[in-house]
Write a protein that holds these residues in place. Structure first.
Motif, PDB file in Angstrom:
ATOM      1  N   LYS A 132      58.779  79.965 -15.657  1.00 58.41           N
ATOM      2  CA  LYS A 132      59.638  78.880 -15.171  1.00 58.41           C
ATOM      3  C   LYS A 132      60.262  79.255 -13.828  1.00 58.41           C
ATOM      4  CE  LYS A 132      63.993  76.502 -16.270  1.00 58.41           C
ATOM      5  NZ  LYS A 132      63.603  75.148 -15.851  1.00 58.41           N
ATOM      6  N   THR A 133      60.792  80.477 -13.759  1.00 58.28           N
ATOM      7  CA  THR A 133      61.418  80.924 -12.514  1.00 58.28           C
ATOM      8  C   THR A 133      60.404  80.982 -11.379  1.00 58.28           C
ATOM      9  OG1 THR A 133      63.048  82.214 -13.756  1.00 58.28           O
ATOM     10  CG2 THR A 133      62.716  82.782 -11.446  1.00 58.28           C
ATOM     11  N   ALA A 134      59.202  81.536 -11.670  1.00 59.66           N
ATOM     12  CA  ALA A 134      58.172  81.654 -10.641  1.00 59.66           C
ATOM     13  C   ALA A 134      57.708  80.280 -10.167  1.00 59.66           C
ATOM     14  CB  ALA A 134      56.987  82.442 -11.196  1.00 59.66           C
ATOM     15  N   TYR A 135      57.551  79.336 -11.106  1.00 57.72           N
ATOM     16  CA  TYR A 135      57.086  77.993 -10.735  1.00 57.72           C
ATOM     17  C   TYR A 135      58.115  77.279  -9.862  1.00 57.72           C
ATOM     18  CZ  TYR A 135      55.491  73.180 -11.157  1.00 57.72           C
ATOM     19  OH  TYR A 135      55.051  71.908 -10.872  1.00 57.72           O
ATOM     20  N   GLU A 136      59.380  77.335 -10.258  1.00 57.27           N
ATOM     21  CA  GLU A 136      60.409  76.642  -9.489  1.00 57.27           C
ATOM     22  C   GLU A 136      60.576  77.252  -8.097  1.00 57.27           C
ATOM     23  OE1 GLU A 136      63.269  75.128 -13.183  1.00 57.27           O
ATOM     24  OE2 GLU A 136      63.735  76.990 -12.125  1.00 57.27           O
ATOM     25  N   THR A 137      60.343  78.566  -7.991  1.00 59.05           N
ATOM     26  CA  THR A 137      60.513  79.228  -6.694  1.00 59.05           C
ATOM     27  C   THR A 137      59.300  79.045  -5.795  1.00 59.05           C
ATOM     28  OG1 THR A 137      61.946  80.875  -7.693  1.00 59.05           O
ATOM     29  CG2 THR A 137      60.973  81.420  -5.550  1.00 59.05           C
ATOM     30  N   ASN A 138      58.112  79.261  -6.350  1.00 61.52           N
ATOM     31  CA  ASN A 138      56.901  79.340  -5.543  1.00 61.52           C
ATOM     32  C   ASN A 138      56.117  78.031  -5.450  1.00 61.52           C
ATOM     33  OD1 ASN A 138      57.341  82.171  -5.130  1.00 61.52           O
ATOM     34  ND2 ASN A 138      56.476  82.543  -7.163  1.00 61.52           N
ATOM     35  N   VAL A 139      56.409  77.071  -6.299  1.00 64.61           N
ATOM     36  CA  VAL A 139      55.679  75.796  -6.254  1.00 64.61           C
ATOM     37  C   VAL A 139      56.638  74.652  -5.919  1.00 64.61           C
ATOM     38  CG1 VAL A 139      54.256  74.156  -7.531  1.00 64.61           C
ATOM     39  CG2 VAL A 139      53.947  76.621  -7.882  1.00 64.61           C
ATOM     40  N   GLN A 140      57.603  74.467  -6.774  1.00 64.27           N
ATOM     41  CA  GLN A 140      58.513  73.334  -6.588  1.00 64.27           C
ATOM     42  C   GLN A 140      59.417  73.539  -5.363  1.00 64.27           C
ATOM     43  OE1 GLN A 140      60.974  72.629 -10.006  1.00 64.27           O
ATOM     44  NE2 GLN A 140      61.855  70.725  -9.209  1.00 64.27           N
ATOM     45  N   GLY A 141      59.974  74.732  -5.224  1.00 68.84           N
ATOM     46  CA  GLY A 141      60.937  74.978  -4.155  1.00 68.84           C
ATOM     47  C   GLY A 141      60.324  75.055  -2.780  1.00 68.84           C
ATOM     48  N   VAL A 142      59.088  75.558  -2.684  1.00 68.47           N
ATOM     49  CA  VAL A 142      58.501  75.766  -1.365  1.00 68.47           C
ATOM     50  C   VAL A 142      58.200  74.459  -0.651  1.00 68.47           C
ATOM     51  CG1 VAL A 142      56.063  75.793  -2.062  1.00 68.47           C
ATOM     52  CG2 VAL A 142      56.827  77.266  -0.171  1.00 68.47           C
ATOM     53  N   LEU A 143      58.118  73.373  -1.408  1.00 67.03           N
ATOM     54  CA  LEU A 143      57.785  72.073  -0.817  1.00 67.03           C
ATOM     55  C   LEU A 143      59.022  71.275  -0.413  1.00 67.03           C
ATOM     56  CD1 LEU A 143      54.917  71.005  -3.267  1.00 67.03           C
ATOM     57  CD2 LEU A 143      54.684  71.902  -0.947  1.00 67.03           C
ATOM     58  N   THR A 144      60.181  71.881  -0.555  1.00 57.99           N
ATOM     59  CA  THR A 144      61.416  71.158  -0.217  1.00 57.99           C
ATOM     60  C   THR A 144      61.975  71.580   1.138  1.00 57.99           C
ATOM     61  OG1 THR A 144      62.724  72.812  -1.419  1.00 57.99           O
ATOM     62  CG2 THR A 144      61.999  70.861  -2.661  1.00 57.99           C
ATOM     63  N   ASN A 145      61.106  72.075   2.032  1.00 55.95           N
ATOM     64  CA  ASN A 145      61.586  72.529   3.344  1.00 55.95           C
ATOM     65  C   ASN A 145      61.750  71.383   4.331  1.00 55.95           C
ATOM     66  OD1 ASN A 145      58.939  71.878   3.828  1.00 55.95           O
ATOM     67  ND2 ASN A 145      58.261  73.971   4.277  1.00 55.95           N
ATOM     68  N   GLY A 146      61.496  70.167   3.915  1.00 54.18           N
ATOM     69  CA  GLY A 146      61.684  69.008   4.792  1.00 54.18           C
ATOM     70  C   GLY A 146      60.456  68.559   5.517  1.00 54.18           C
ATOM     71  N   ASN A 147      59.355  69.308   5.459  1.00 51.30           N
ATOM     72  CA  ASN A 147      58.134  68.936   6.171  1.00 51.30           C
ATOM     73  C   ASN A 147      57.357  67.825   5.468  1.00 51.30           C
ATOM     74  OD1 ASN A 147      58.636  70.860   8.151  1.00 51.30           O
ATOM     75  ND2 ASN A 147      57.554  72.474   6.991  1.00 51.30           N
ATOM     76  N   TRP A 148      57.614  67.650   4.180  1.00 50.05           N
ATOM     77  CA  TRP A 148      56.893  66.603   3.429  1.00 50.05           C
ATOM     78  C   TRP A 148      57.935  65.641   2.870  1.00 50.05           C
ATOM     79  CZ3 TRP A 148      53.982  67.412  -1.858  1.00 50.05           C
ATOM     80  CH2 TRP A 148      53.279  66.241  -2.178  1.00 50.05           C
ATOM     81  N   GLN A 149      57.786  64.372   3.226  1.00 43.47           N
ATOM     82  CA  GLN A 149      58.726  63.352   2.767  1.00 43.47           C
ATOM     83  C   GLN A 149      57.959  62.101   2.390  1.00 43.47           C
ATOM     84  OE1 GLN A 149      61.720  62.693   5.753  1.00 43.47           O
ATOM     85  NE2 GLN A 149      62.399  64.832   5.796  1.00 43.47           N
ATOM     86  N   GLY A 150      58.660  61.125   1.849  1.00 41.38           N
ATOM     87  CA  GLY A 150      58.035  59.865   1.477  1.00 41.38           C
ATOM     88  C   GLY A 150      57.871  59.721  -0.020  1.00 41.38           C
ATOM     89  N   ALA A 151      57.169  58.610  -0.403  1.00 39.30           N
ATOM     90  CA  ALA A 151      57.007  58.279  -1.813  1.00 39.30           C
ATOM     91  C   ALA A 151      56.180  59.323  -2.557  1.00 39.30           C
ATOM     92  CB  ALA A 151      56.354  56.902  -1.951  1.00 39.30           C
ATOM     93  N   SER A 152      55.134  59.836  -1.906  1.00 38.84           N
ATOM     94  CA  SER A 152      54.280  60.837  -2.565  1.00 38.84           C
ATOM     95  C   SER A 152      55.059  62.121  -2.834  1.00 38.84           C
ATOM     96  CB  SER A 152      53.052  61.130  -1.712  1.00 38.84           C
ATOM     97  OG  SER A 152      53.442  61.621  -0.430  1.00 38.84           O
ATOM     98  N   PHE A 153      55.943  62.508  -1.898  1.00 38.99           N
ATOM     99  CA  PHE A 153      56.759  63.703  -2.095  1.00 38.99           C
ATOM    100  C   PHE A 153      57.721  63.491  -3.274  1.00 38.99           C
ATOM    101  CE2 PHE A 153      60.886  65.761  -1.268  1.00 38.99           C
ATOM    102  CZ  PHE A 153      60.509  67.094  -1.402  1.00 38.99           C
ATOM    103  N   GLY A 154      58.308  62.297  -3.342  1.00 35.92           N
ATOM    104  CA  GLY A 154      59.217  62.017  -4.454  1.00 35.92           C
ATOM    105  C   GLY A 154      58.507  62.075  -5.785  1.00 35.92           C
ATOM    106  N   ALA A 155      57.271  61.505  -5.837  1.00 34.86           N
ATOM    107  CA  ALA A 155      56.508  61.539  -7.087  1.00 34.86           C
ATOM    108  C   ALA A 155      56.158  62.976  -7.461  1.00 34.86           C
ATOM    109  CB  ALA A 155      55.241  60.698  -6.940  1.00 34.86           C
TER     110      ALA A 155
END
Length: 450
Positions: A34-57
């Motif tokens: 859980k910790t590894a997934y939230e850090t290395n998958v979920q968290g890495v995509l929240t740097n602001g480079n990806w936005q929009g409806a697809s990012f929200g989904a």
């Protein structure tokens, strides 16, 4: 599967601790994932480079996946705890059974493979000792005492075995509940159980007995008998007036069943019965309840079924019956419960049905029968039944070959009328109170304007 004496005595419970340890390691590993997934998958995509409806989904699904890793950890650790508790409890109860057996054997009782105890204290006596014992005046009493003690040991062992089985069933319930996800969090129902209970005493409790507030509640009973014959006669009864009755029957078979389904104000009820044989009866007299007389005879087969459906004060009913054979009857009377008169003679087959509706305890309906045979009948009724309902009705019919009978009926249920009136009064009272509250609130609102 219910555990028996041999199951309890031969069970090796040591594996439960090993399995518990494996589940604990699995739970800890899910926490790391859980910790590894939230850090290395979920968290890495929240740097602001990806936005929009697809990012929200994607983030919604990623959050649900992370939740399931956490739920998997909670479920695995709960199972590990349950298995540890199970080992402790089952070992304790198994030891209680073995201690009982050991105590019995030390007192010269042999316990067989089914858990039955038998006294063997006399088996090792010499021939001379056995002879002396068998001629002892107390020998029968000693044997009876030994058998009584043996039964006591058997009962105690059976009770201890049952305790092990009940604990085993408790473990089964707890493990089943721990692995059942019924919550809508995460991916919804069917994932890992984030709310798994790891305390065996809580998670293993049986389902509560008794009626539930929600859902259908079923009740019913049935009986069957035959073949058989019999007669009976009573009266006259001087204390109650002049009354005599006689009855004879030769039954090939009788069967009946009744049941109901209830869900809040809704109730479905029905009953059915069948009879094959011959019967005759006569009754009459003057009692403190009125005057009545009747004579009936029937030979053949008959069956009937009826049912009701009620939703609060509104209900419908229906019934059907079929008969083949010969019958004759005449009746008349006047009692405190009503008046009745009728006569009928018929040979052949007939089938009938009745249906009606009931509102607030007052019902109206119609009856119809089709006859194939020869006969005639008429009936008029105003009477109170065993259920407290009053019935007013009439029917008349005739057949020479093909024919039939038509009738109508009105039913009055005083108890249901009273309930309906009470409910209506309560509703009116609630309405008046609501109107008063509304007027008061309106007055307050108007006063606040000045």
């Amino acid at each position: 599967m219910t555990l028996n004496y041999q199951d309890v005595m031969t069970a090796d419970l040591s594996a439960l601790t090993d399995v518990s340890g494996a589940w604990k390691k699995m739970g800890d590993r899910f926490g790391e994932l859980k910790t590894a997934y939230e850090t290395n998958v979920q968290g890495v995509l929240t740097n602001g480079n990806w936005q929009g409806a697809s990012f929200g989904a994607q983030q919604d699904y990623a959050a649900a996946t992370g939740f399931e890793y956490g739920a998997a950890k909670a479920e695995a650790l709960a199972i590990a705890s349950l298995l540890t508790d199970a080992h402790t409890e089952l070992v304790r109860l198994q030891k209680a059974v073995k201690d009982l057996v050991q105590d019995a054997e030390e007192k010269k009782y042999k316990v067989d493979s089914s858990g039955k105890a038998t006294y063997i204290g006399y088996d090792n006596l010499s021939g001379q000792e056995k002879y002396a014992l068998q001629h002892d005046p107390d020998y029968p009493r000693l044997l009876a005492q030994a058998r009584e003690n043996a039964q006591s040991w058997t009962d105690s062992i059976a009770k201890a075995v049952k305790a092990v089985d009940e604990a085993d069933q408790s473990v089964k319930r707890a493990l089943s509940r721990a692995t059942s996800d019924t919550a809508l969090d995460g991916f919804g129902i069917g994932g890992f159980n984030a709310h798994a209970e790891g305390d065996l005493a809580k998670a293993g409790k049986p389902e509560p007995k008794g009626k539930k507030d929600e859902g259908w509640v079923a009740e019913g009973e049935s009986e069957a008998s035959g073949p058989g014959t019999g007669t009976s006669a009573t009266g006259p009864n001087a204390a109650a007036g002049k009354l005599a009755e006689a009855e004879a029957h030769a039954d090939l078979g009788r069967a009946s069943a009744q049941g109901s389904l209830t869900n809040g104000p809704m109730k479905l009820a029905g009953e059915a019965e069948a009879y094959v044989g011959a019967k005759a009866g006569v009754a009459g007299g003057i009692t403190n309840e009125g005057i009545r007389g009747e004579a009936t005879a029937f030979a053949g087969a008959e069956a009937s079924a009826k049912g009701t459906a009620d939703a609060g004060p509104v209900g419908v009913y229906g019934r059907a019956e079929a008969k083949a054979g010969a019958e004759a009857g005449v009746s008349a009377g006047a009692t405190v419960d009503g008046v009745h008169a009728g006569a009928e003679a018929f040979a052949g087959a007939k089938a009938g049905a009745g249906a009606g509706a009931d509102i607030g305890g007052i019902g109206a309906g119609a009856t119809a029968e089709g006859w194939a045979g020869i006969g005639a009948g008429a009936d008029a009724t105003f009477e109170k039944g065993a259920d407290g309902k009053f019935t007013i009705g009439t029917k008349v019919g005739v057949a020479v070959g093909l024919g039939g009978q038509l009738g109508w009926e009105v039913t009055v249920d005083p108890g249901k009328i009273g309930d309906t009136a009470s409910d209506a009064a309560n509703a009116i009272g609630d309405g008046v109170n609501a109107i008063g509250d509304g007027i008061s609130s309106a007055g307050d609102a108007i006063g606040s304007l000045f």
